[in-house]
Write an enzyme that holds these catalytic residues in place. Structure first.
Site, PDB file in Angstrom:
ATOM      1  N   ASP A   1      -8.319  17.930 -15.719  1.00  0.00           N
ATOM      2  CA  ASP A   1      -8.522  16.543 -16.132  1.00  0.00           C
ATOM      3  C   ASP A   1      -8.090  16.464 -17.601  1.00  0.00           C
ATOM      4  O   ASP A   1      -8.748  17.016 -18.480  1.00  0.00           O
ATOM      5  CB  ASP A   1      -9.995  16.142 -15.961  1.00  0.00           C
ATOM      6  CG  ASP A   1     -10.235  14.675 -16.274  1.00  0.00           C
ATOM      7  OD1 ASP A   1      -9.498  14.114 -17.113  1.00  0.00           O
ATOM      8  OD2 ASP A   1     -11.184  14.090 -15.711  1.00  0.00           O
TER       9      ASP A   1
ATOM     10  N   ARG B   1       0.854  -1.208   0.000  1.00  0.00           N
ATOM     11  CA  ARG B   1       0.000   0.000   0.000  1.00  0.00           C
ATOM     12  C   ARG B   1       0.882   1.246   0.000  1.00  0.00           C
ATOM     13  O   ARG B   1       0.536   2.278  -0.549  1.00  0.00           O
ATOM     14  CB  ARG B   1      -0.972  -0.011   1.179  1.00  0.00           C
ATOM     15  CG  ARG B   1      -1.766   1.296   1.293  1.00  0.00           C
ATOM     16  CD  ARG B   1      -3.122   1.166   2.004  1.00  0.00           C
ATOM     17  NE  ARG B   1      -3.124   0.279   3.139  1.00  0.00           N
ATOM     18  CZ  ARG B   1      -2.615   0.569   4.341  1.00  0.00           C
ATOM     19  NH1 ARG B   1      -2.053   1.749   4.553  1.00  0.00           N
ATOM     20  NH2 ARG B   1      -2.690  -0.317   5.316  1.00  0.00           N
TER      21      ARG B   1
ATOM     22  N   TYR C   1     -17.038  15.196 -16.833  1.00  0.00           N
ATOM     23  CA  TYR C   1     -17.309  13.756 -16.865  1.00  0.00           C
ATOM     24  C   TYR C   1     -18.410  13.443 -15.829  1.00  0.00           C
ATOM     25  O   TYR C   1     -18.342  13.922 -14.681  1.00  0.00           O
ATOM     26  CB  TYR C   1     -16.013  13.018 -16.517  1.00  0.00           C
ATOM     27  CG  TYR C   1     -16.158  11.531 -16.439  1.00  0.00           C
ATOM     28  CD1 TYR C   1     -16.326  10.783 -17.592  1.00  0.00           C
ATOM     29  CD2 TYR C   1     -16.128  10.870 -15.228  1.00  0.00           C
ATOM     30  CE1 TYR C   1     -16.459   9.405 -17.526  1.00  0.00           C
ATOM     31  CE2 TYR C   1     -16.262   9.496 -15.151  1.00  0.00           C
ATOM     32  CZ  TYR C   1     -16.433   8.778 -16.313  1.00  0.00           C
ATOM     33  OH  TYR C   1     -16.566   7.418 -16.246  1.00  0.00           O
TER      34      TYR C   1
ATOM     35  N   LYS D   1      -8.234   5.068 -20.040  1.00  0.00           N
ATOM     36  CA  LYS D   1      -8.514   5.518 -21.396  1.00  0.00           C
ATOM     37  C   LYS D   1      -7.240   5.440 -22.248  1.00  0.00           C
ATOM     38  O   LYS D   1      -6.764   4.357 -22.502  1.00  0.00           O
ATOM     39  CB  LYS D   1      -9.140   6.918 -21.342  1.00  0.00           C
ATOM     40  CG  LYS D   1     -10.227   7.068 -20.263  1.00  0.00           C
ATOM     41  CD  LYS D   1     -11.465   6.238 -20.519  1.00  0.00           C
ATOM     42  CE  LYS D   1     -12.412   6.181 -19.332  1.00  0.00           C
ATOM     43  NZ  LYS D   1     -12.830   7.466 -18.780  1.00  0.00           N
TER      44      LYS D   1
END
Ligand code: PLP
Length: 381
Positions: A174, A50, A102, A199
């Site tokens: 973004d 982590r 988005y 993406k």
């Protein structure tokens, strides 16, 4: 600093950190949760995945180099990155955001961040005056997406940075749609860049990932604390998939763009197509801004057809092009924003933004252009 972007996609800007001595060309997948300590009070630098994982660090290094940032953090999805980003803020803080974001981002802002005390004002950020008017004494950030989804509106990043400086707030961009291959907001003065790595970075419609990139040491330190505490770091295997995807980012982006430009021009001439939104068309209202701030136009197109009947026919008749959400992969996809990506928006908001039953969005893939056009042709006509 000196390598060109194609080289950075494959190798990064700086020599890779060798974590073993095999000379492996492909970066190893460190599929481990924990690491053994050499002695009491000592660490190899790796304690628990982590906190640190070499494969995740490798993809973070490449993405930081691509965006010209000092640090990049890899998350399990774009939304995990955006949710972690919101932890930078405190109850009472205000953020001015693009109105055409988005859909998932709006859902987090309005239903989760708002409950936690953050306030948002949505404006058309392609109009800088509206952005400046929306700023108040609690405004801590301007959050933009450019170009937007699905309306392909372009915001002038440099102008937003000027406004932010005047009001002591940070600029978050973004950059998913253009990818670091075509646009580098940090170079234009932004403080944080977001990617849905799902993406174009991943590029193969096969894994989820998200990134936050910054060039501010203070922000990097805070984000590192947040990712290790809240735990949405990208898994070793998914980190490797994204690393592998990025190696061909340059080739893919060139092809996406070449195909998209041809599709956009073809659509513009079709009688059943009423309007085409593609930032690479000289008729796009922000074409000049795009030329100024981006190196290309990418592979995303939205278009309006003459009726709901036509829209549904296209979605049901395409064969090669798949009717699916998401974008940025090698396969061409077509989606119905009203019922898919933006289904959660209140109907009035959707209507105001022109997201109705005649609007379609296409992520143009890297298939042969003649095959794509003939598929569209048989679906539309
Ligand atoms: C897909 C997307 C996101 C969310 O990313 P996920 O990886 O799906 O969580 C955020 N912003 C934009 C612009 C996107 O296209």
């Amino acid at each position: 600093m000196g390598y060109k972007i194609q080289t950075i996609c494959v190798q990064g800007e700086n020599a890779r950190k060798e974590v073993d001595n095999t000379g492996s060309i492909s970066f190893p997948i460190y599929q481990t949760a924990a690491y053994a300590h050499p002695a009491v009070g000592q660490s190899t630098g790796y304690d628990y995945s982590r906190l640190q994982n070499p494969t995740r660090e490798e993809v973070e290094r490449i993405v930081a180099d691509l965006e010209k940032g000092i640090d990049a953090l890899a998350f399990t999805s774009g939304m995990a990155a955006i949710a972690a980003l919101m932890e930078l803020f405190r109850p009472g803080d205000h953020i001015v955001a693009t109105d055409d974001l988005y859909g998932g981002t709006i859902r987090v802002f309005d239903n989760i961040s708002h409950k936690n005390g953050l306030h948002f004002t949505y404006v058309d950020s392609s109009n800088e005056e509206l952005v400046e008017q929306a700023i108040n004494s609690n405004t801590k950030a301007i959050y933009i997406e450019t170009p937007t989804n699905p309306n392909m509106k372009v915001t002038d990043i440099t102008k937003i940075v000027e406004i932010a400086k005047k009001h002591a707030c940070i600029v978050i961009v973004d950059n998913t749609f253009l990818s670091p291959y075509f646009q580098n907001p940090l170079v234009l003065g932004a403080d944080i860049v977001i990617h849905s790595g799902t993406k174009y970075l991943g590029g193969h419609n096969d894994t989820l990932a998200g990134f936050l990139v910054t060039n501010r040491y203070g922000i990097s330190e805070q984000l590192r604390y947040i990712i290790k505490s809240t735990g949405a770091g990208l898994s070793p295997f998914d980190s490797w998939l994204i690393l592998r995807g990025i190696k061909t980012l340059a080739l893919r982006m060139e092809m996406h763009q070449k195909n998209a430009l041809t599709v956009a021009k073809w659509l513009s001439k079709e009688s059943k197509v009423v309007e085409v939104f593609y930032i690479g068309l000289p008729t796009h209202p922000s074409f000049e801004t795009t030329l100024k701030q981006s190196k290309g136009y990418g592979g995303m197109i939205s278009f309006r057809v003459d009726s709901e009947v036509t829209a549904i026919r296209i979605l049901e008749k395409v064969k090669l092009i798949r009717f699916a959400e998401s974008l940025g992969g090698v396969e061409s996809l077509i989606t119905y924003p009203m019922y898919q990506t933006h289904a959660d928006l209140p109907i009035e908001t959707r209507k105001a933004q022109g997201i109705d039953e005649t609007l379609l969005r296409m992520s143009v893939g890297i298939e042969d252009i003649d095959d794509l056009i003939s598929d569209l042709n048989q679906a539309i006509n």
